[in-house]
Design an enzyme around this catalytic site. Structure first.
Site, mmCIF file in Angstrom:
data_model
loop_
_atom_site.group_PDB
_atom_site.id
_atom_site.type_symbol
_atom_site.label_atom_id
_atom_site.label_comp_id
_atom_site.label_asym_id
_atom_site.label_seq_id
_atom_site.Cartn_x
_atom_site.Cartn_y
_atom_site.Cartn_z
ATOM 1 N N GLY A 1 0.830 -1.209 0.000
ATOM 2 C CA GLY A 1 0.000 0.000 0.000
ATOM 3 C C GLY A 1 0.857 1.249 0.000
ATOM 4 N NE ARG B 1 14.277 16.327 -2.285
ATOM 5 C CZ ARG B 1 14.913 16.758 -1.200
ATOM 6 N NH1 ARG B 1 14.919 16.018 -0.104
ATOM 7 N NH2 ARG B 1 15.556 17.912 -1.219
ATOM 8 C CB ALA B 2 16.140 10.704 1.302
ATOM 9 C CG ASP C 1 -1.921 -0.600 8.218
ATOM 10 O OD1 ASP C 1 -2.626 0.389 7.963
ATOM 11 O OD2 ASP C 1 -2.223 -1.751 7.868
ATOM 12 C CB ALA D 1 -12.517 8.322 20.374
ATOM 13 C CB SER E 1 -22.319 14.058 20.672
ATOM 14 O OG SER E 1 -21.244 14.804 21.193
HETATM 15 O O1 F6P Z 1 -1.413 -0.146 3.376
HETATM 16 C C1 F6P Z 1 -2.086 -0.557 4.457
HETATM 17 C C2 F6P Z 1 -3.581 -0.576 4.178
HETATM 18 O O2 F6P Z 1 -4.041 0.744 3.925
HETATM 19 C C3 F6P Z 1 -4.366 -1.217 5.302
HETATM 20 O O3 F6P Z 1 -4.665 -0.332 6.350
HETATM 21 C C4 F6P Z 1 -5.580 -1.704 4.580
HETATM 22 O O4 F6P Z 1 -6.125 -2.825 5.256
HETATM 23 C C5 F6P Z 1 -5.047 -2.102 3.234
HETATM 24 O O5 F6P Z 1 -3.861 -1.369 3.040
HETATM 25 C C6 F6P Z 1 -5.982 -1.836 2.079
HETATM 26 O O6 F6P Z 1 -5.371 -2.285 0.915
HETATM 27 P P1 F6P Z 1 -5.905 -2.002 -0.545
HETATM 28 O O7 F6P Z 1 -5.609 -0.575 -0.870
HETATM 29 O O8 F6P Z 1 -5.143 -2.944 -1.397
HETATM 30 O O9 F6P Z 1 -7.383 -2.239 -0.525
#
Ligand code: F6P
Length: 320
Positions: free
Chosen positions: A11, A21-22, A128, A187, A216
């Site tokens: 992801g 870049r670095a 994540d 929250a 709320s």
């Molecule tokens: O990159 C991590 C993440 O954003 C997770 O939080 C999520 O479960 C997953 O990727 C979603 O993946 P995709 O974009 O392939 O649906």
């Protein structure tokens, strides 16, 4: 070592471009040539490469996403795929590789290194924050701030209508984003994949807080690999409390956008450090622990689990 490759995989995460870049500029400064590999391991197998110069990574530091593109590559999980990848590197005279991604990326990279003697270094890039050995992954801070901005807006409407809101944030196996925005956004409770929260307990806590005069509440729920599961959860809480909740799924909004200063700085440090690791023979991920740059064995980075920040969960409930 004369020429190294660089790719982003898994992801995308804000700050990946600052890391590219670095790495490129630091490597050129050390007398190396740098080849960018498009679309992660998928692009490596397809031979999609591009020479990267100092100018080639200009104006990248502030951009979200990844200028190299990314993918989740099933083929690279197989020995045959990795052999094709190693051959593609050899054909281009690439002796070392910087991979920017998360656990899955490092697993594949470690196997490539072991099977084909490629010097590989990792850079933790995922929103994540689920990589062992580094306090933070690149993209986490931006994702938390993006989700927080959304939650602040939701709070306005929740307060205006006396409403209970469920907000789902990303985090496949890690509740770090949920806990971060849970604390920062005030929250009522946070639901994370690492800890079981019985629905009856959640419903009791909500009911009690409304009896105390709350009008709320916002419950932050980590996606936990089941995007949209928050709808079912909200329904069950509705049945238990009688309150009629509203649900908001933030989804991929959290993956995009301009990286925060914190992510750009982290990415710049780790991108440069990864090049030094490759030059020294590879086998490690560049991480940051207590403000210091550290080298974490690639194997540990993907196979070991980070500690869950339980103190944040306790804090959310304490301060609700
Ligand atoms: O990159 C991590 C993440 O954003 C997770 O939080 C999520 O479960 C997953 O990727 C979603 O993946 P995709 O974009 O392939 O649906």
């Amino acid at each position: 070592m004369r020429r190294i490759g660089i790719l982003t995989s898994g992801g995308d995460a804000p700050g990946m471009n600052a890391a590219i870049r670095a790495a490129v500029r630091h490597a050129i400064g050390r007398g190396l040539e740098v080849i960018g590999i498009r679309r992660g391991f998928t692009g490596l197998l397809a031979g999609e490469t591009i020479a990267l110069s100092r100018a080639g990574v200009a104006n990248a530091i502030q951009r979200g996403g990844t200028i190299l593109g990314t993918s989740r590559c099933e083929d690279f999980l197989k020995a045959k795929g990795r052999a094709r990848g190693a051959a593609a590197l050899r054909e281009r005279g690439i002796d070392g590789l910087v991979v920017i991604g998360g656990g899955g990326t490092f697993h594949g990279a470690e196997l490539l290194a072991a099977e084909h003697r490629v010097a590989v270094a990792g850079v933790p890039g995922t929103i994540d924050n689920d990589v062992y050995g580094t306090d933070f992954t690149i993209g986490f801070d931006t994702a938390v701030n993006t989700a927080l901005a959304a939650i602040d807006r939701i709070r306005d409407t929740a307060a205006s209508h006396d409403r209970l809101f469920f907000v789902e944030v990303m985090g496949r196996t890690s509740g770090d984003i949920a806990l971060g925005v849970g604390v920062a956004g005030g929250a009522e409770d946070v639901i994370v994949p690492e800890r079981h929260t019985p629905l009856a307990t959640l419903a009791d806590a909500i009911r009690e807080s409304w009896q105390r005069g709350k009008r709320s509440s916002i419950i932050v729920v980590a996606e936990s690999g089941r995007p949209g599961h928050v709808f079912g959860l909200a329904e069950e809480v509705h049945a238990l409390t009688g309150l009629e909740p509203r649900v908001c799924v933030l989804g991929h909004i959290q993956r995009g956008g301009t990286p925060t200063a914190r992510d750009r700085i982290l990415a710049s440090r780790l991108g440069a450090a990864a090049v030094d690791i490759v030059v020294d023979g590879g086998g490690a991920m560049a991480g940051e622990a207590c403000g210091e740059i550290v080298r974490v064995p690639l194997h540990d980075a993907w196979s070991r689990r980070r500690a869950t920040p339980d103190d944040l969960l306790t804090l959310v409930r304490d301060l609700a």
